[in-house]
Structure formats: structure tokens, C-alpha cells
Design an enzyme around this catalytic site. Structure first.
Site, PDB file in Angstrom:
ATOM      1  N   SER A  65       0.838  -1.201   0.000  1.00  0.00           N
ATOM      2  CA  SER A  65       0.000   0.000   0.000  1.00  0.00           C
ATOM      3  C   SER A  65       0.870   1.247   0.000  1.00  0.00           C
ATOM      4  CB  SER A  65      -0.916   0.026   1.227  1.00  0.00           C
ATOM      5  OG  SER A  65      -0.169   0.270   2.419  1.00  0.00           O
ATOM      6  N   TYR A 111       0.862  -4.361 -11.271  1.00  0.00           N
ATOM      7  CA  TYR A 111       1.946  -5.321 -11.069  1.00  0.00           C
ATOM      8  C   TYR A 111       2.537  -5.836 -12.367  1.00  0.00           C
ATOM      9  CZ  TYR A 111       0.664  -4.897  -6.250  1.00  0.00           C
ATOM     10  OH  TYR A 111       0.418  -4.373  -5.011  1.00  0.00           O
ATOM     11  N   PHE A 148      -3.652 -14.397   0.435  1.00  0.00           N
ATOM     12  CA  PHE A 148      -2.663 -14.023   1.448  1.00  0.00           C
ATOM     13  C   PHE A 148      -2.365 -12.543   1.374  1.00  0.00           C
ATOM     14  CE2 PHE A 148      -0.528 -15.772  -2.280  1.00  0.00           C
ATOM     15  CZ  PHE A 148       0.361 -14.774  -2.627  1.00  0.00           C
TER      16      PHE A 148
END
Length: 416
Positions: free
Chosen positions: A90, A130, A416
Site C-alpha cells: 500500500s 503489477y 494471502f
């Protein structure tokens, strides 16, 4: 961006245990500022690995977070390969567009390489972000909303030999975890859970039930041995035509087809329930081929685990190949330049070697395409058709695509 304590701006440093609270608070704020139940927060505190986590600090304020769990990931062939599970990433809204995320990704991948871990994996809140750092979707999950009033399930021989019993989820955690551990080597993408991670499966705060029941569990047994389990919630409902309840599957594992079928048949037949909702299941799971009407299952496919090869040679050499491969890749990797260059991969179902070479290239691609195809769920041929892989030697693409495939679809069992 500053990465020391010179006081010249935001600083990246390894997380200290005493800083976890403000570090995690920044993460929660970045993801909508909805507080988590205390038991969930406590679990993530216990699972966080401080020496593998980074914080960005602007003075005394935490403005960025990134962690890396210590995972072992099953790859085609059944090997369990070290992989950094990228998580809790974050940046505070007040500090956007300052290069903080890029700086954390740079530091993180350098660290992972220094740890000798050939893979990094994550689940992406925003996939577009990403991709810039070399990650690509390598597994997908299947979700469904099954009309159990109108869809029938055909089961294989031996299903009636499986006995089911209700159990308190926490009381059978050990035997359920043993079933899960038996399943891990058989499917690429599954995570070998470290101690403490089993608690994630029985986390059951009331705030997270969406009006449903507390977590329920049935255990499957045959000849006195536990062979599977299902965890689920029920939510009673009524409509003009009568009962209209919902079963929501949380987790299901079985060590053989008959056990899996017995568990699915049970979920289809719970009294007063009209639908079964499942999320993120394997895309090749058998129940799809046992139902009487697939259209009334309302299937939906979604990306799941994103894969990044941190060390191309070590990663490609760690898995096996379902058909012999001997191919030279011309790899481009702008963010991890140590991967850029030509790599010869030679391997089969018994093992593989991947080393730098000066030989002429057969296929040209970026590290993202290798990440997408790595677990066997995305075809190199499909990537070639999309213009993402260039064939430099005729026939090389088809040969490599067959070798990279997997007889079972890769699957991420939990987030996760």
C-alpha cells in the site's frame, strides 16, 4: 526517493516489530479504512514476518507498506519451490506519484534475489499495477452459483462408501490440515502452509459472515481414516415459492474422487437451501462434469495467483516438463535486468536445466510471459497468438507449449 535516515524525505526500512500497528493501520486505510475484527487483525500480526517486510516512513508517519511471506509453492512435477508471497502492499493517498511503490518493488525483488528464492507471487488488487514489475496471472479460479433445486449431481462408484460427520471446525483442524498437506504436491500453485497458516481456514469473525451461520464443517471418513472435509456457511431465506437459502462453500479438500463427490453431494442436498455459492475453485474440478445442467451453475472465471520469475534459470530448472523440451529463450526483463538475455532450457518429466547461452534464440518473450506459463495453466501457444511470444525457429512454440503444460490445472487454494 531517500532510503536512509538522512531526513531528506520518505525512508524505506525493514519493519520493526513495535512498528507493526501503524504499519498495518496504513494498509487498512489504503484498502478502504474498514476496521478488521480483532481476531483477524491478531492473526495477520502473528503471520507477518518483520524481517521480510518493508515500511516507508515520512518522519514518524508510515506512508507505505510491503511484505513477503515465506512460502513454498508446488510447481509442475510436484517439487516445492521457495517463493516470496508478496502481500500488504500500500501507499498512502497523500504520497502517491512519488515513486514509493516502485522503490518498494525494487528493494523487495533485490531482497528476494539475495534470499535465493527464484519466484515471487501475489494476488493483485489492481493487475495493471503489477504487470509493470514483471508479474502475470498464472492461475485462475472458478466461481459458481448453482441452482441446487434444479441441478442434479451424478457421482462416481465408491461415493456411498464415504461416511460424513459434522465436526466443530477448530476441533478437527489438525486432521483437516493433514488432508490439505497430502493434496499440496499434486497440484501446481498450491502453497505448503507454514505453522500458523492453518488458522486462516477457521477464522470466523461474526462481522464477516454476511448474515450467514457460524462456520460449519463436515469431515469425510472411509475405513476409519479422514479423507476429506468441507467448511461452509448456510444462510436461511424464504421467497414466494418457499425456502430460498444459500450455502456458501469456504473450503473443500478430498484425497480421492469418491470423497470429493460425497462432499459435493452433501452440499447440494442440505435442507432448505436453494443454491450453492462457490468461489475460486480449480478450473478443472470434477463437479463441473457431474452436474446435470452446467448453465444453471452460472460459472465465472477470474485471475488468481500472479507469478514473477526472480531468477529465470533457477525457476525454469526447478520444475519438470510433461514432454521433452530443448529451447532457447530470448528474455527481456527491464525491471530485473539480470534475467535479460538468452537462456537454454533442456528438460523432461524427470528434471530440467536452464542456463545462460550464446546460441541462437528459438522464442522471444518477456519475463511476464514466462510467469504466465510457468505453472502450466496458460499456454505459450495462446500467448503467441496474442503477439506476446515471437517464434524465431519454426515449430519451437508448439514444442515448448506442450512441455510447459500441466495435466492438472494450477490453483491457488487461499489468498494471502
Amino acid at each position: 526517493m531517500a532510503t536512509d535516515e538522512a531526513g531528506t524525505g520518505p525512508v524505506i526500512r525493514e519493519l520493526r516489530p513495535q512498528d507493526w500497528g501503524p504499519w498495518y493501520d496504513n494498509l487498512i486505510r489504503a484498502f478502504g479504512a474498514v476496521p478488521e475484527p480483532a481476531e483477524e487483525r491478531e492473526l495477520w500480526d502473528a503471520l507477518t514476518e518483520p524481517t521480510r517486510s518493508l515500511g516507508v516512513w515520512d518522519g514518524t508517519e508510515c506512508v507505505g507498506t510491503a511484505g513477503a511471506f515465506s512460502f513454498r509453492l508446488t510447481v509442475p512435477g510436484g517439487a516445492s519451490v521457495p517463493a516470496a508471497g508478496i502481500t500488504m502492499v500500500s501507499v498512502a493517498a497523500t504520497h502517491r506519484r512519488r515513486g514509493l511503490l516502485t522503490a518498494m518493488m525494487r528493494r523487495q525483488l533485490d531482497d528476494i534475489r539475495s534470499w535465493g528464492e527464484p519466484l515471487a507471487v501475489l494476488t493483485a488488487s489492481e493487475p495493471d499495477i503489477y504487470g509493470r514489475f514483471g508479474y502475470a496471472a498464472g492461475t485462475f479460479g472458478l466461481s459458481a452459483e448453482i441452482d441446487t433445486r434444479r441441478v442434479r449431481l451424478s457421482v462416481p462408484p465408491g461415493t456411498d462408501d464415504v461416511r460424513l460427520r459434522y465436526a466443530v471446525p477448530a476441533e478437527v483442524l489438525d486432521v483437516c490440515e493433514a488432508v490439505y498437506a497430502r493434496r499440496v504436491p499434486g497440484r501446481p500453485g498450491m502453497l505448503a502452509r507454514q505453522p500458523g497458516w492453518e488458522r486462516l481456514g477457521v477464522l470466523d469473525p461474526e462481522e464477516s459472515r454476511d448474515g450467514g451461520s457460524p462456520l460449519q464443517c463436515v469431515v469425510a471418513e472411509r475405513d476409519g481414516e479422514v479423507t476429506g472435509y468441507a467448511r461452509f456457511r448456510t444462510k436461511l431465506g424464504w421467497g414466494p415459492s418457499g425456502h430460498d437459502g444459500t450455502v456458501t462453500l469456504v473450503d473443500l479438500e478430498g484425497t480421492d474422487p469418491a470423497t470429493e463427490a460425497a462432499l459435493w453431494r452433501f452440499l447440494f442436498g442440505i435442507d432448505l437451501m436453494a443454491r450453492l455459492v462457490v468461489r475460486g475453485r480449480p478450473v478443472d474440478e470434477a463437479w463441473q462434469f457431474q452436474v446435470s445442467d452446467i448453465r444453471r451453475c452460472r460459472l465465472q472465471l477470474r485471475d488468481a495467483l500472479y507469478v514473477r520469475l526472480v531468477d529465470v534459470g533457477a525457476a525454469l530448472g526447478a520444475r519438470t516438463y510433461q514432454a521433452p523440451v530443448d529451447v532457447v529463450f530470448e528474455v527481456e526483463d527491464a525491471f530485473c535486468p539480470w534475467n535479460t538475455g538468452r537462456w537454454r532450457l533442456s528438460g523432461d518429466a524427470k528434471g530440467a536445466v536452464c542456463e545462460p547461452t550464446t546460441d541462437a534464440a528459438d522464442l522471444a518473450l518477456t519475463v511476464r510471459e514466462l510467469g504466465a506459463a510457468y505453472l502450466g495453466g496458460v499456454s505459450l501457444t495462446a500467448l503467441g497468438a496474442a503477439g506476446r511470444v515471437r517464434e524465431l525457429r519454426e515449430g519451437a512454440l508448439a514444442e515448448a507449449a506442450v512441455g510447459f503444460g500441466s495435466p492438472v490445472a494450477p490453483w491457488l487454494p487461499h489468498g494471502f
